[in-house]
Design a protein around this motif. Structure first.
Motif: not given
Length: 327
Positions: A51-55, A126-130, A279-282
């Protein structure tokens, strides 16, 4: 004389505030002026690391600066948090912690060398994982409610797999049992793969893990997914019910936020938050997250802080109830 002095002070204060705002704006415009480091508690190749690397890749492209990943695994997240808290608050060292760091670790580790509220600045979400609840297909149950009834007819006879004690999958499983009254025994595993092996072998009836960790087994047919612990059904799994459809209000999400050390300049925080949202909107990045079972969810710094406080109210009392907190 008094009126004149008062006016002078008011004018001075106004100029001073304007100067502060100008300075903060100038700092934000200049940021970043050198490579940025992102600290993660994950080892190379782990979920938090990916996750960190993608961001980092997308922020680096936007900023035209190197964004380097610094892995500080171990200590249940303490090593990474300590390094992030001790960094200079100029925005060139930031931190992507998980729910474990801000919500669970402070309760499990009572004597931390830092304070997760006082020593950090929240930048954005950043993001969530259910979390997902799955069972062995051999059980013959087709819904979460069927499993609850199945388990209640066999109190103490069934076992469920989840990550180590105090992990979010474990806490999710225990919250599920408390909300339903089912009696299923927790068996800790070091990772999803070991738990899945015992589920397939018939030694475990239920497994609780992130949707990303179980997606391969679900696609392969070795796990029957019963429900996902998101607030709403997932767009790419519209036929999979939520846990909340059987247990109103139930929600359990792993998550990642972007934080920095305390006393970061407000202008820098705002710039990083806005750039993170960009960047998260891409679509390409959203898809990469989706492939990992993660969903982007931009928030302002204040919204991120409020979100963390709400999560604390859900999970910290359960940690204490389970006796996981240290004196």
């Amino acid at each position: 004389m008094k009126i004149s002095t008062y006016r002078t002070r008011v004018c001075f204060a106004a100029v001073f505030l304007a100067l502060l705002q100008f300075t903060a704006s100038a700092e934000a415009l200049d940021y970043p002026i050198r490579p940025v480091k992102i600290i993660t508690q994950g080892a190379a190749g782990s979920g938090p690391d990916v996750i960190a690397r993608l961001v980092a890749e997308e922020l680096g492209r936007l900023w035209r600066q190197q964004v380097l990943i610094v892995n500080h695994p171990g200590g249940g997240g303490i090593i990474a948090a300590r390094a992030a808290a001790a960094a200079e608050p100029d925005g060139h060292t930031i931190y992507i912690p998980t729910i474990t760091s801000f919500v669970i670790m402070p309760e499990v580790q009572a004597k931390l060398p830092f304070d997760m509220v006082r020593d950090f600045t929240q930048i954005g979400f950043v993001a969530e994982t259910p979390m997902m609840i799955g069972v062995s297909p051999a059980l013959g149950v087709n819904s979460l409610q069927e499993f609850i009834e199945f388990a209640k007819r066999r109190p103490g006879e069934l076992f469920y797999a989840a990550n180590n004690r105090g992990s979010l999958p474990h806490l999710t499983g225990e919250l599920f049992l408390r909300r339903t009254g089912a009696d299923v025994t927790f068996v800790p595993y070091a990772g999803a793969a070991a738990g899945l092996q015992d589920l397939i072998g018939g030694r475990i009836a239920m497994i609780v893990e992130s949707i990303g960790a179980l997606s391969g087994a679900v696609q392969g047919g070795s796990v029957k997914p019963l429900a996902v612990a998101s607030a709403l059904r997932l767009p790419h799994l519209p036929d999979l019910p939520t846990v909340a459809e059987s247990i109103p209000g139930f929600e359990a999400m792993g998550w990642f936020v972007l934080s920095g050390p305390a006393k970061m300049a407000a202008g820098t925080v705002e710039k990083v938050n806005q750039d993170l949202s960009k960047v998260l909107a891409q679509p390409t990045l959203k898809q990469k997250f989706l492939d990992l079972g993660a969903y982007t969810r931009p928030m302002s710094p204040d919204e991120t802080s409020g979100f963390i406080r709400k999560e604390e109210q859900v999970w910290r009392p359960l940690v204490r109830e389970l006796g996981l907190n240290t004196p």
